[in-house]
Each structure stands twice: as structure tokens, then as C-alpha cells.
Design a protein around this motif. Sequence first.
Motif, PDB file in Angstrom:
ATOM      1  N   UNK A  97       0.746  -1.223   0.393  1.00  0.00           N
ATOM      2  CA  UNK A  97       0.141  -0.598  -0.384  1.00  0.00           C
ATOM      3  C   UNK A  97       1.141   0.902   0.108  1.00  0.00           C
ATOM      4  N   UNK A  98       1.701   1.381   0.787  1.00  0.00           N
ATOM      5  CA  UNK A  98       2.837   2.863   0.812  1.00  0.00           C
ATOM      6  C   UNK A  98       3.467   2.890  -0.598  1.00  0.00           C
ATOM      7  N   UNK A  99       3.960   1.433  -1.054  1.00  0.00           N
ATOM      8  CA  UNK A  99       4.656   2.050  -2.486  1.00  0.00           C
ATOM      9  C   UNK A  99       4.092   2.541  -3.927  1.00  0.00           C
ATOM     10  N   UNK A 100       3.052   1.614  -3.807  1.00  0.00           N
ATOM     11  CA  UNK A 100       1.880   1.082  -4.803  1.00  0.00           C
ATOM     12  C   UNK A 100       1.105   3.442  -4.618  1.00  0.00           C
ATOM     13  N   UNK A 101       0.958   3.700  -3.458  1.00  0.00           N
ATOM     14  CA  UNK A 101       0.442   5.187  -3.693  1.00  0.00           C
ATOM     15  C   UNK A 101       1.890   6.327  -4.166  1.00  0.00           C
ATOM     16  N   UNK A 102       2.664   6.074  -4.227  1.00  0.00           N
ATOM     17  CA  UNK A 102       4.002   6.254  -4.919  1.00  0.00           C
ATOM     18  C   UNK A 102       3.516   6.586  -6.107  1.00  0.00           C
ATOM     19  N   UNK A 103       3.091   5.515  -7.200  1.00  0.00           N
ATOM     20  CA  UNK A 103       3.082   5.377  -8.811  1.00  0.00           C
ATOM     21  C   UNK A 103       4.302   5.501  -9.253  1.00  0.00           C
ATOM     22  N   UNK A 104       4.683   4.745  -8.788  1.00  0.00           N
ATOM     23  CA  UNK A 104       6.266   4.880  -9.433  1.00  0.00           C
ATOM     24  C   UNK A 104       6.710   3.300  -9.476  1.00  0.00           C
TER      25      UNK A 104
END
Length: 316
Positions: A97-104
Amino acid sequence: MRRTASPLSLVLLGVGVFLLVLAPMLSWYVEPRAERTPTDVDVTTVFTGTGEYFDTSSLRTVQAKPITVTRRVLGDVAASERSGRAVWDVSTAIDTPDTLALRDPRRSYQWTLERWVTDRRTNAPVHCCGETPEYQGEAYLKFPFDVQKRGYTWWDSTLGATLRLEFKGTKKVAGYEGYRFTGSVNDTRTGTRQVPGRLVGLPKQSQVHAEEWYANDGIELVVDRRTGRVMNARTAPRKTLRAPGADEAKVVLLDSAGLEFTQETQREQVALAKADSAQLRALGETVPIGAGAAGLVLGAVGVVLVVRGRERPNPQ
């Protein structure tokens, strides 16, 4: 009186003969050449599920968290045209969930880039054009055309080797039936990773080369019979770390009971499979049968009209 063939009879006979010649050409010549892996692909598939993974910020394994896997396949048209092969670049990002929000994808939990090169007709791997990794097997991103009711060797990138997928009947995806294949991977050592010794139960050692292990007991693929396109995929990866020479895992890096194509991805893959399959069916079955039947009818009518002819008075 003498008889001459009318222009209509000759036209009907000519069209009938043309259709009779066209029918086998479509089935035996055109359709097999249409069975070629495309080079201009741009397809994104998304897996979702829940599981546990190692949180590098807290240095502990967190449980029951959403996990998203996004895979984008982009065809290198220029390289494909030069080589006569299908050259695909594949980006795979595993996100929390944390890295998905970065969209990179470069900041995802795990990101890999691969380059796949296959024979466009057989789907067999071709070792050229900057391929990485050098993979083997009969299938990976897709199966060969005209999938058979038998086992296939499937390349597993995490394992770094092939495994056997067995045919297990049929299954519908979004109302469309495909062939179902299943397989599994027993716990297998896949490499090493340098980590603090305390992570794997060796607190007196500052750094150790821990062993990476991988297992997967829930691989299921549903494949379109005619095109070999994967319409749904389900996988249950488990990646762990062990102390050197240890028999049991000390750290769970990733463990999911089931990651599966999202409903949207399933519908998109089914739509593509239907369209491609319909095109091949038209070239190999529908159009040749129709052309053959029409050719027989028109040819027969043309022959009758030619034989009858058109009565004209004999010249004096």
C-alpha cells in the motif's frame, strides 16, 4: 440456331471458381500465417491479493496487507522487424500500500525488467536481441497457438527455471471458456542476499549471506485455446530467508495465499482473446466454408447457364 454463353453465366462461373480456389488458400495458407505473435503489444495486467511481507522500515514482517503486482508488456517493434522475432520488454512491479501510492515502479517494493524474445510462430524462446534472462520452456507470457490438452513447461522467473503445468480441464473467465493448467513449486533455494546476521538468528555476525528460498503451491492459468492468451492467472508465491545451511526460514520476505488477475484485467484479456480468436476462426473456418459453399453454388449455376447457352439464329 446456335448457342452462345451469356456474360452472366461466364461471370458466375468465374466467381464460383475463384471462391473454390480461395477457400483452401485461406484455410491452408493465410490462416497459418496469421498465427503469429504480435510485435506491437502494449498490455498491462494487474494481480491483487493479500499476504505478508517484510517491511524494511520497521525490519519486521507485516501480515494481512494488500499486495499488488503490475506487469506491463511493451513490444519493441523496431527490434522485432530487424530480427523477425517477437521482442517484448516486460516490467513487473510488486507493490505494498505504501509503495503503490507513489505510482513509480522504480520505488516499488520489488521491480524487475526483462526482455523476452520468441519465435512468432511457435512461441519458442530465441536467444538474441538482448534477451534477459535466458529462459527456456514452451510458455511464459502466453502459450503457443492451438493449445493442446497436455502438460506444458512454464518458465517461472522467480524460480529461474521451468516447471510443469498440467492440463486440468476447462474453466470460464468472464463467461468465456478456456483451458485450465495448474502447477506448483516445492521450496527451492534461488540465491543469496547479504543481510544483518540478527535477521536470520545470527546476532554475533554483523552481515551474512542469507539463503533465499522460494515456493509456490497455487499456480493456475486459464488460457484461450486458439490464441494461447492467458485470460486469468493465479499464483501463491512464498519467499523466505534462511541462515546459511539452516533447515528453516527465519524471515518471510513475501507470502500470499493467492494473487489473481483483477476483474478488469480478466475482462480485458478475454476481450482480446475473443477478438483474436474470432479473426483466426474466420480465416480458418467461417470464411473458407462460406466461400467453398458459395463457390459450389455459383459455379454450378454458371456451368448450367453455359451449357444451356443462349439461342441465336445461325448466320445466313
